[in-house]
Design a protein around this motif. Structure first.
Motif, short mmCIF file in Angstrom:
data_model
loop_
_atom_site.label_atom_id
_atom_site.label_comp_id
_atom_site.label_asym_id
_atom_site.label_seq_id
_atom_site.Cartn_x
_atom_site.Cartn_y
_atom_site.Cartn_z
N UNK A 184 0.32 14.44 17.42
CA UNK A 184 -1.00 13.98 17.16
C UNK A 184 -1.68 14.94 16.39
N UNK A 185 -1.99 14.86 15.16
CA UNK A 185 -2.58 15.68 14.35
C UNK A 185 -4.29 15.28 14.36
N UNK A 186 -4.57 14.37 14.89
CA UNK A 186 -5.93 13.86 14.81
C UNK A 186 -6.75 14.19 15.97
N UNK A 187 -6.37 15.16 16.58
CA UNK A 187 -7.23 15.62 18.08
C UNK A 187 -8.49 16.55 17.70
N UNK A 188 -8.29 17.08 16.52
CA UNK A 188 -8.82 18.33 16.30
C UNK A 188 -8.87 19.78 16.93
N UNK A 189 -8.05 19.69 17.98
CA UNK A 189 -7.62 21.00 18.57
C UNK A 189 -6.37 21.56 18.12
N UNK A 190 -5.85 22.59 18.54
CA UNK A 190 -4.74 23.30 18.27
C UNK A 190 -3.45 22.81 18.66
N UNK A 191 -2.64 22.26 17.82
CA UNK A 191 -1.30 21.75 18.43
C UNK A 191 -0.17 22.58 18.29
N UNK A 192 0.76 22.58 19.09
CA UNK A 192 1.78 23.52 19.00
C UNK A 192 3.08 22.83 19.26
N UNK A 193 4.12 23.40 18.54
CA UNK A 193 5.22 22.64 18.50
C UNK A 193 6.09 22.70 19.90
N UNK B 287 1.82 11.40 9.18
CA UNK B 287 1.03 11.16 10.44
C UNK B 287 -0.19 9.94 10.03
N UNK B 288 -0.24 8.93 10.60
CA UNK B 288 -1.24 8.00 10.33
C UNK B 288 -2.81 8.25 10.47
N UNK B 289 -3.46 8.03 9.37
CA UNK B 289 -4.87 8.31 9.38
C UNK B 289 -5.51 6.96 9.58
N UNK C 233 -9.86 15.38 6.40
CA UNK C 233 -10.12 16.78 6.33
C UNK C 233 -9.55 17.42 7.66
N UNK C 234 -10.02 16.89 8.72
CA UNK C 234 -9.46 17.41 10.10
C UNK C 234 -7.74 17.39 10.31
N UNK C 235 -7.41 16.37 10.00
CA UNK C 235 -5.76 16.29 10.03
C UNK C 235 -5.38 17.26 9.14
N UNK C 236 -5.75 17.45 7.98
CA UNK C 236 -5.31 18.45 7.03
C UNK C 236 -5.15 19.89 7.52
N UNK C 237 -6.44 20.25 8.13
CA UNK C 237 -6.57 21.66 8.79
C UNK C 237 -5.51 21.85 9.84
N UNK C 238 -5.60 20.78 10.52
CA UNK C 238 -4.54 20.77 11.69
C UNK C 238 -3.09 20.88 11.32
N UNK C 239 -2.64 20.33 10.38
CA UNK C 239 -1.52 20.18 9.67
C UNK C 239 -0.95 21.71 9.24
N UNK C 240 -1.84 22.18 8.47
CA UNK C 240 -1.72 23.54 7.79
C UNK C 240 -1.32 24.50 9.19
N UNK C 241 -2.23 24.32 9.97
CA UNK C 241 -2.24 25.49 11.02
C UNK C 241 -0.65 25.30 11.82
#
Length: 516
Positions: free
Chosen positions: A46-55, A122-124, A131-139
């Motif tokens: 889930x890339x749309x949470x706004x938090x830090x996602x980890x593998x 990832x579905x938007x 913008x939120x998903x893009x930042x999360x994806x790059x991190x």
């Protein structure tokens, strides 16, 4: 839309949906990437949470083989110009605890080509999320892999074609997606591997998926290329090997790779006793069957007759250890694998560090020893975690067994007895010339366990049910002994078996000398 040389595609769709989405995803990705496209699998991310996602680690499932095959097949049809590589660093048989570590990526993995763009399916839900998903994806991508400093990101979902009925289409996915795939410590595959294409990559990726420790790749050398059509067009051996190394180190860097030249159709597949699985295609199935026939005809090809090694096994309460002591009394060197099992947990050993890394620092006592009771609580009733433990411990015990056999030879012993309850489960038959099984009826075994260990009957029975049954053990036996009767009866059995063993050893030694 800008074009990038190298990209990494993060697939987040549920596993049962991914095969339906691969074609439109690759079509969209090919409009952005022009040379190398890495594929990273994280179903459900889930890339749309706004938090830090980890593998996280994902288990090897049967559906992954289908997915990998479909992906490379579609890539050949849709974007043949792209060098597509499915990455498996985060796929493993045992789910490691994530607390206190960074999951599959302790540090970002360095790939052969640094990604310049990260893409995702990832579905938007609305454009405001972009913008939120893009930042999360790059991190997320930066946490997993070493990317260029100016990493771009592309959300493919708005351009993906709708797949009719994808949410309702089962196609065996929902019913089979949780079926675990059997994995093996050491895996082997062979081929020419000229100009790596989709079929090669499928074979190599699935082999990496099946392997836990070591992957042996036999590559056809000059002798096997003589009858090839247009053999002059085949790339030089060194170039083929280099391409294999680059591909495999990207796909699963945790494996130990051995790339060897093949001068005959079999190579190490019939001489390496530690190999547990050979991976074949439909075209090479007959070759794989020939390998297995050879291994049956020539068991333990590298095992010296000096000393001659007996592998003694049996269920709890079977009298196995008493038989081992009787054989020791007749002159054999006894190797107690239960004792060796305790030794591999000692501080300073290779297994000690691996076990702590796998199960966490809370299993360590104040004196730095491993608390076996705490460790046992973590694996009890959990086959996945138990396998994680045995995958670490069993190979280390096997190494100690080899050392003890060598020591016995130096001491002049002609026979060794490897006393091992898990001889067959651990796959240690390659260490021995013969398998001897101690057996006893289940009801008698229960009585003995209750009397010996002071446990309840139901606990004793539960212990027996967790072990291989007598019938299964006997299927693998060269010699079967039973301790049901009086001790002198057992002694007569052991003495007879010992005398017959001496004749077999003498005969095999004479056969070996005559063949020299």
């Amino acid at each position: 839309m800008s074009m990038f040389s190298t990209g990494i595609l993060v697939l987040t769709s549920p596993l049962h949906v991914l095969p339906l989405r691969i074609a439109p995803v690759l079509t969209s990705a090919a409009q952005v990437v022009e040379r190398t496209l890495y594929v990273h699998l994280h179903p459900g991310l889930n890339l749309g949470t706004g938090g830090q996602v980890r593998p996280v680690y994902i288990p090897p499932l049967g559906d992954l083989c289908t997915l990998i095959s479909r992906l490379y097949s579609n890539a050949a049809d849709i974007c043949a110009h792209l060098d597509v590589r499915v990455l498996l660093t985060n796929v493993r048989g045992q789910l490691a605890p994530l607390s206190g570590n960074n999951g599959p990526f302790a540090t970002p993995q360095t790939l052969s080509h640094s990604p310049e763009v990260v893409l995702t399916d990832f579905p938007i839900q609305d454009s405001g999320q972009s913008s939120l998903v893009t930042q999360c994806l790059q991190k997320y991508a930066g946490h997993c892999y070493v990317c260029t400093s100016s990493l771009s990101s592309v959300l493919l979902y708005p351009r993906l074609k709708e797949v009719s009925g994808e949410e309702d289409d089962d196609r065996g996915g929902r019913g089979t997606q949780l079926n675990p795939l059997e994995t093996f410590s050491d895996v082997v595959v062979g081929g020419t591997f000229d100009r790596l294409h989709g079929a090669h990559k499928t074979l190599l990726n699935i082999s990496c998926l099946l392997a836990n420790r070591r992957f042996v790749i036999g590559v056809c050398d000059q002798e096997l290329l003589k009858n090839k059509v247009l053999k002059e067009l085949i790339e030089p051996y060194d170039r083929r090997v280099q391409k294999l190394q680059d591909f495999l180190n990207d796909v699963k860097p945790s494996l130990e790779y051995e790339i060897v030249p093949l001068s005959d159709p079999f190579g190490p597949s019939i001489t390496d006793p530690e190999l547990q699985c050979i991976v074949v295609s439909e075209e090479t199935r007959k070759g794989g069957e020939a390998v297995n026939r050879k291994r049956v005809e020539n068991p333990q090809p590298d095992l010296s007759l000096d000393p001659y090694v007996i592998g003694l096994t049996g269920g709890s309460g079977s009298g196995k250890s008493s038989i081992a002591h009787r054989l020791e009394g007749l002159g054999a060197a006894r190797i107690d694998c239960d004792q060796l099992g305790h030794e591999v947990y000692l501080p300073g050993t290779s297994a000690y560090q691996k076990v702590i890394q796998e199960f966490g620092p809370d299993i360590v006592n104040e004196d730095k020893t491993i608390n076996r009771r705490v460790l046992g609580g973590k694996v009890f009733g959990n086959q996945e975690r138990l396998k994680a433990l045995t995958d670490i411990v069993w190979p280390e015990i096997a190494l100690l067994v080899k050392k003890r056999i060598k020591q016995a030879k130096e001491q002049g012993k002609r026979v060794c007895v490897v006393d091992a309850a898990v001889l067959l489960e651990a796959g240690w038959t390659y260490l021995v010339h013969e398998v001897w099984v101690a057996t006893i009826p289940e009801e008698e075994a229960v009585k003995r366990i209750v009397q010996r260990d002071g446990v309840k009957e139901e606990d004793a029975l539960r212990r027996l049910k967790s072990q291989w049954p007598n019938a299964k053990l006997i299927e693998h036996a060269n010699v079967v002994l039973c301790t049901l009767w009086e001790p002198d009866v057992t002694q007569r059995q052991v003495l007879k078996a010992w005398n017959l063993l001496q004749h077999r050893i003498q005969k095999r030694q004479e056969t070996t000398r005559s063949s020299l």
